[in-house]
Design a protein around this motif. Structure first.
Motif, PDB file in Angstrom:
ATOM      1  N   LEU A  12       0.806  -1.235   0.000  1.00  0.00           N
ATOM      2  CA  LEU A  12       0.000   0.000   0.000  1.00  0.00           C
ATOM      3  C   LEU A  12       0.835   1.280   0.000  1.00  0.00           C
ATOM      4  CD1 LEU A  12      -3.000  -1.053   2.255  1.00  0.00           C
ATOM      5  CD2 LEU A  12      -3.035  -0.555  -0.193  1.00  0.00           C
ATOM      6  N   PRO A  13       1.851   1.425   0.849  1.00  0.00           N
ATOM      7  CA  PRO A  13       2.657   2.654   0.786  1.00  0.00           C
ATOM      8  C   PRO A  13       3.367   2.829  -0.563  1.00  0.00           C
ATOM      9  CG  PRO A  13       3.090   1.489   2.832  1.00  0.00           C
ATOM     10  CD  PRO A  13       2.241   0.591   1.989  1.00  0.00           C
ATOM     11  N   LEU A  46       2.219   1.824  -3.494  1.00  0.00           N
ATOM     12  CA  LEU A  46       1.197   2.316  -4.427  1.00  0.00           C
ATOM     13  C   LEU A  46       0.977   3.817  -4.259  1.00  0.00           C
ATOM     14  CD1 LEU A  46      -1.416  -0.571  -4.136  1.00  0.00           C
ATOM     15  CD2 LEU A  46      -0.107   0.033  -6.184  1.00  0.00           C
ATOM     16  N   LEU A  47       0.928   4.256  -3.003  1.00  0.00           N
ATOM     17  CA  LEU A  47       0.716   5.683  -2.732  1.00  0.00           C
ATOM     18  C   LEU A  47       1.934   6.505  -3.141  1.00  0.00           C
ATOM     19  CD1 LEU A  47      -1.037   5.387   0.745  1.00  0.00           C
ATOM     20  CD2 LEU A  47      -2.101   5.967  -1.452  1.00  0.00           C
ATOM     21  N   MET A  48       3.126   6.027  -2.800  1.00  0.00           N
ATOM     22  CA  MET A  48       4.352   6.752  -3.109  1.00  0.00           C
ATOM     23  C   MET A  48       4.541   6.894  -4.625  1.00  0.00           C
ATOM     24  SD  MET A  48       8.212   5.863  -1.846  1.00  0.00           S
ATOM     25  CE  MET A  48       8.383   4.458  -2.931  1.00  0.00           C
ATOM     26  N   ARG A  64       2.183   6.819  -6.760  1.00  0.00           N
ATOM     27  CA  ARG A  64       0.956   7.422  -7.303  1.00  0.00           C
ATOM     28  C   ARG A  64       0.338   6.557  -8.402  1.00  0.00           C
ATOM     29  NH1 ARG A  64       1.621  13.735  -6.534  1.00  0.00           N
ATOM     30  NH2 ARG A  64       3.103  13.629  -4.841  1.00  0.00           N
ATOM     31  N   LEU A 118      -5.881   4.036  -9.279  1.00  0.00           N
ATOM     32  CA  LEU A 118      -6.756   2.926  -8.913  1.00  0.00           C
ATOM     33  C   LEU A 118      -7.057   2.096 -10.160  1.00  0.00           C
ATOM     34  CD1 LEU A 118      -9.267   4.708  -6.517  1.00  0.00           C
ATOM     35  CD2 LEU A 118      -7.529   3.026  -5.901  1.00  0.00           C
TER      36      LEU A 118
END
Length: 152
Positions: free
Chosen positions: A50-51, A53-55, A57, A60
């Protein structure tokens, strides 16, 4: 050069696998059941992704892209549960080396079948004599590694 680099990265990733099995076996003992350790391990995997994916960007996914896909695309999750659970139950019984050589032997046989038939969406690749010989040597190695335990 890139093929060698990718092979080295794959070897390093493979080197992590016995640590995963041993750690998950200890986790299973601590939690009281192997399936709780499987769930915990997979949850930690999700928490690690998850981090990233966020890092990075990463957008979805579009669930519309799933329509019309073959049902076998979901087998990776099932295979993960089977492997993680087998590792944490069997590694303490077999030892790390014996478990891993058996896993590698199984992986090679399955990989040859996948390559030969073009399974799981991969292009078919010929199963050449050298690949059969290499797999046979690994299978022989698996038998040799297990032999002392079988002889008892």
């Amino acid at each position: 050069m890139p093929t060698l680099f990718f092979a080295l990265v794959a070897a390093l990733a493979g080197g992590a696998v016995p640590f995963q099995g041993g750690a998950n076996a200890a986790l299973g003992r601590a939690l009281g059941h192997p399936l709780w350790a499987t769930l915990a391990s997979l949850a930690i995997s999700a928490l690690c992704v998850l981090p990233l994916l966020l890092m990075l960007r990463v957008p979805l996914p579009s669930l519309a892209g799933l329509s019309g896909q073959p049902k076998w695309i979901w087998i990776g999750g099932v295979a993960g549960v089977v492997y993680v659970t087998a590792a944490l139950v069997l590694m303490p019984k077999l030892g790390a080396a014996s478990f891993m050589i058996a896993v590698i032997a199984g992986q090679l046989v399955a990989a040859l079948l996948i390559d030969g038939f073009g399974g799981v969406g991969l292009a078919p690749r010929p199963v050449e004599p050298s690949r059969l010989l290499g797999t046979a040597l690994v299978l022989a190695g698996a038998v040799i590694v297990q032999w002392p335990a079988w002889a008892r």
